[in-house]
Design an enzyme around this catalytic site. Structure first.
Site, short mmCIF file in Angstrom:
data_model
loop_
_atom_site.label_atom_id
_atom_site.label_comp_id
_atom_site.label_asym_id
_atom_site.label_seq_id
_atom_site.Cartn_x
_atom_site.Cartn_y
_atom_site.Cartn_z
N GLU A 3 0.86 -1.18 0.00
CA GLU A 3 0.00 0.00 0.00
C GLU A 3 0.90 1.23 0.00
OE1 GLU A 3 -2.90 2.09 3.28
OE2 GLU A 3 -2.90 -0.10 3.18
N ASP A 20 -3.90 10.62 8.86
CA ASP A 20 -2.58 10.11 9.19
C ASP A 20 -2.15 10.51 10.61
OD1 ASP A 20 -2.55 9.21 6.62
OD2 ASP A 20 -1.25 10.80 5.86
#
Length: 267
Positions: A49, A60
């Site tokens: 990924e 994030d």
């Protein structure tokens, strides 16, 4: 069966859950990030990924944010993503999916993005900030190109939303283990097990759990009920702190958590 689906099935046929490993493109520099992704493939990851850096990474955690901001500061450009996918795909058969926020895809052009990703050897997109009902253009492009479209399911998702996600996704469903941003957590929420069960009730064949997974024991626990585990922060930290050698060691250690009986879809 898509390349991602085939990779997950191959792991299951070998008596393992799938191990999906995330790294940002361009960190600490483009060529090292390419070698890092290949290192994942060489040490037990079933699906790679890749995350192109983005200026407003709402999902994030701190470790990944710092890495992606460093990549942007070093001059990352969108063309670097396709260069990376091309070189990684030439070096390994492990499928590469891109986890991207939606705005860069829109700015690049949805059809152009799909065509360039396909040409580079990519396998699909994970799109954390767009829902299937708002992704008509991407769904059409993915059907045309054969790229996987991987949507997210969260513990707060309604049954109606889960039904839509299951019907719209290919490859696997990115099953969010807990609400919040990425990062390592000492104990994963029990909500993940419940969410996978709900997805099974809606017909999901491949549900892989991400957010907060950082140890082989956590992976082993997830594999009891899910089809795979997704790890990001622990891999990024290893690359940051110890380079490719440390990344290889951590990847191999995490992969030790994947052997398991194939999870029952009746959980």
């Amino acid at each position: 069966m898509s390349r991602v689906e085939a990779a997950i099935q191959k792991a299951h046929d070998a008596g393992r859950g799938a191990f999906i490993g995330y790294l940002p493109v361009g960190f600490p520099d483009l060529q090292t990030s390419i070698r890092a992704a290949i290192t994942l493939a060489e040490n037990g990851v079933d699906v790679i990924e890749l995350g192109p850096p983005y200026s407003d990474p709402v999902m994030d955690g701190l470790v990944i944010q710092e890495a992606t901001q460093a990549a942007l500061a070093a001059g990352f450009r969108m063309r670097d993503l396709f260069t990376a996918v091309r070189e990684i795909s030439a070096a390994t058969d492990v499928p590469v999916v891109v986890m991207t926020y939606w705005n860069p895809v829109m700015q690049y052009g949805v059809d152009r993005y799909a065509d360039d990703l396909l040409a580079a050897g990519g396998a699909g997109l994970i799109t954390p900030d767009i829902t299937p009902d708002a992704a008509e253009e991407w769904i059409a492009a993915s059907k045309r190109t054969g790229l996987d479209r991987i949507f997210l399911a969260a513990p707060t998702s309604t049954d109606e939303r889960l039904d839509l996600v299951v019907k719209s996704s290919t490859g696997f469903i990115y099953t969010v283990s807990t609400m919040g941003i990425t990062g390592e957590r000492a104990e994963l929420d029990k909500a993940a097990r419940i969410l996978v069960s709900r997805l099974r009730d809606h017909g999901a064949l491949r549900a892989c759990v991400g957010i907060g997974i950082s140890t082989a024991d956590q992976i082993a626990g997830i594999i009891e009920y899910a089809d795979g585990a997704i790890v990001g922060t622990a891999l990024v930290r290893a690359l940051r702190d110890g380079g490719l050698d440390a990344l290889a060691a951590v990847t191999k250690s995490l992969a030790a958590g994947t052997p398991s009986a194939v999870p029952s879809h009746e959980n």
